[in-house]
Design a protein around this motif. Structure first.
Motif, short mmCIF file in Angstrom:
data_model
loop_
_atom_site.label_atom_id
_atom_site.label_comp_id
_atom_site.label_asym_id
_atom_site.label_seq_id
_atom_site.Cartn_x
_atom_site.Cartn_y
_atom_site.Cartn_z
N GLN A 154 0.81 -1.21 0.00
CA GLN A 154 0.00 0.00 0.00
C GLN A 154 0.85 1.26 0.00
O GLN A 154 0.33 2.36 0.03
CB GLN A 154 -0.95 0.00 1.21
N GLY A 155 2.14 1.12 -0.07
CA GLY A 155 2.98 2.31 -0.22
C GLY A 155 3.93 2.53 0.95
O GLY A 155 3.68 2.07 2.05
N PHE A 214 1.85 -1.97 -9.74
CA PHE A 214 1.75 -1.32 -8.44
C PHE A 214 0.73 -0.19 -8.45
O PHE A 214 -0.10 -0.06 -7.55
CB PHE A 214 3.13 -0.79 -8.02
N LEU A 215 0.77 0.63 -9.51
CA LEU A 215 -0.14 1.77 -9.59
C LEU A 215 -1.59 1.34 -9.81
O LEU A 215 -2.52 2.01 -9.37
CB LEU A 215 0.31 2.72 -10.70
N ALA A 243 -2.54 0.73 -6.36
CA ALA A 243 -2.50 1.96 -5.58
C ALA A 243 -3.73 2.81 -5.81
O ALA A 243 -4.25 3.45 -4.89
CB ALA A 243 -1.24 2.76 -5.92
N ASN A 269 1.54 8.47 -0.46
CA ASN A 269 1.71 7.11 0.03
C ASN A 269 2.41 6.18 -0.96
O ASN A 269 2.88 5.12 -0.60
CB ASN A 269 0.35 6.51 0.41
N ILE A 270 2.47 6.55 -2.22
CA ILE A 270 3.07 5.66 -3.22
C ILE A 270 4.27 6.27 -3.95
O ILE A 270 4.96 5.58 -4.69
CB ILE A 270 2.02 5.21 -4.27
#
Length: 277
Positions: free
Chosen positions: A25-26, A137-138, A141, A151-152
């Protein structure tokens, strides 16, 4: 037991970034992260699309815009991406077009955050070595955080640094191969490398430094090995001729460099080779 998508992504991030404990989650850092759709960004809406034109300012001249879009995104009517990201230099005017229900993540990256960021600008992220991992990942996210970029940001930046770092390792290999092919040229210079590889002097010096050399140190080393090989493979070596054929202007300078590297003079090395034979 089969891992779910989140667990697989976590393993991939740990492998790529070298983190012992990666939070999918970052990773939160205290960055000053901004959205691109602020006062610098002018939107013109129509029935089906949103077209944006960046109003560039001096404050953003040393920055780049990172944009990830789940839906179709067209940049300057030339590059079209979907479920993909791209880095756009802020000092270049550009237009963006999202086709309906745009779902995007975007933030500003100071150019000094990533050395040689220009190498990965205006290239769809999926075309880069670590690009698919960034996109995966995005995609998660967005579900977790929407537009909460703080957070990312750190995970994305570290993946991009890894991308540029891998490119620089490959480039250093190419640079060494170029020196191998040209060290016998007496006037070979750092500027020659800059022009051949189309990179700045500062960048190429940084690449040498990261690999434990300066240009001069590596060039001397290659020339000394050339002299060593010339003496070793010649039946009756003409040492002066061998020295000049390996790029040296000055015999005394070549002798000092050779002795510093091998702890032998030319004659001493020649005699040691003769004894071995």
């Amino acid at each position: 037991m089969k891992k779910n998508f989140n667990e697989n992504l976590k393993d991939d991030l740990q492998y790529a970034l070298g983190f012992n404990n990666v939070n999918v989650q970052g990773i939160i850092n205290n960055y000053d992260v901004s959205q691109i759709n602020h006062n610098e960004f002018t939107l013109i809406t129509s029935d089906q699309c949103i077209t944006g034109q960046m109003n560039n300012s001096k404050a953003l001249a040393n920055c780049s815009y990172f944009i990830y879009s789940k839906n179709i995104l067209t940049i300057n009517k030339e590059i079209t991406i979907r479920n993909n990201a791209i880095i756009i230099p802020a000092d270049t005017p550009f237009e963006l077009k999202w086709c309906s229900n745009r779902k995007s993540i975007s933030f500003i990256i100071p150019n000094n955050e990533i050395l040689n960021i220009s190498k990965i600008q205006m290239i769809p992220m999926s075309n880069l070595k670590f690009g698919d991992l960034v996109n995966q990942f995005l995609s998660l996210a967005y579900s977790f955080y929407g537009n909460d970029m703080a957070n990312i940001y750190d995970v994305v930046i570290n993946l991009l640094k890894k991308e540029v770092g891998s490119e620089q390792k490959e480039l250093f290999i190419e640079i060494v191969e170029y020196i191998d092919a040209n060290f016998h040229e007496p006037n070979l210079s750092l500027q020659d490398l800059c022009e051949h590889f189309h990179i700045s002097k500062r960048t190429i010096q940084s690449i040498f430094s990261k690999n434990g050399y300066t240009f001069k140190q590596l060039l001397i080393k290659k020339r000394n090995f050339g002299i060593q090989n010339g003496i070793k493979t010649s039946k009756n070596p003409n040492i002066k001729k061998i020295v000049y054929n390996n790029g040296y202007h000055n015999y005394s300078s070549a002798l000092n460099n050779f002795k510093n590297q091998f702890n032998l003079t030319f004659s001493e090395y020649k005699n040691s080779v003769s004894k071995d034979n």
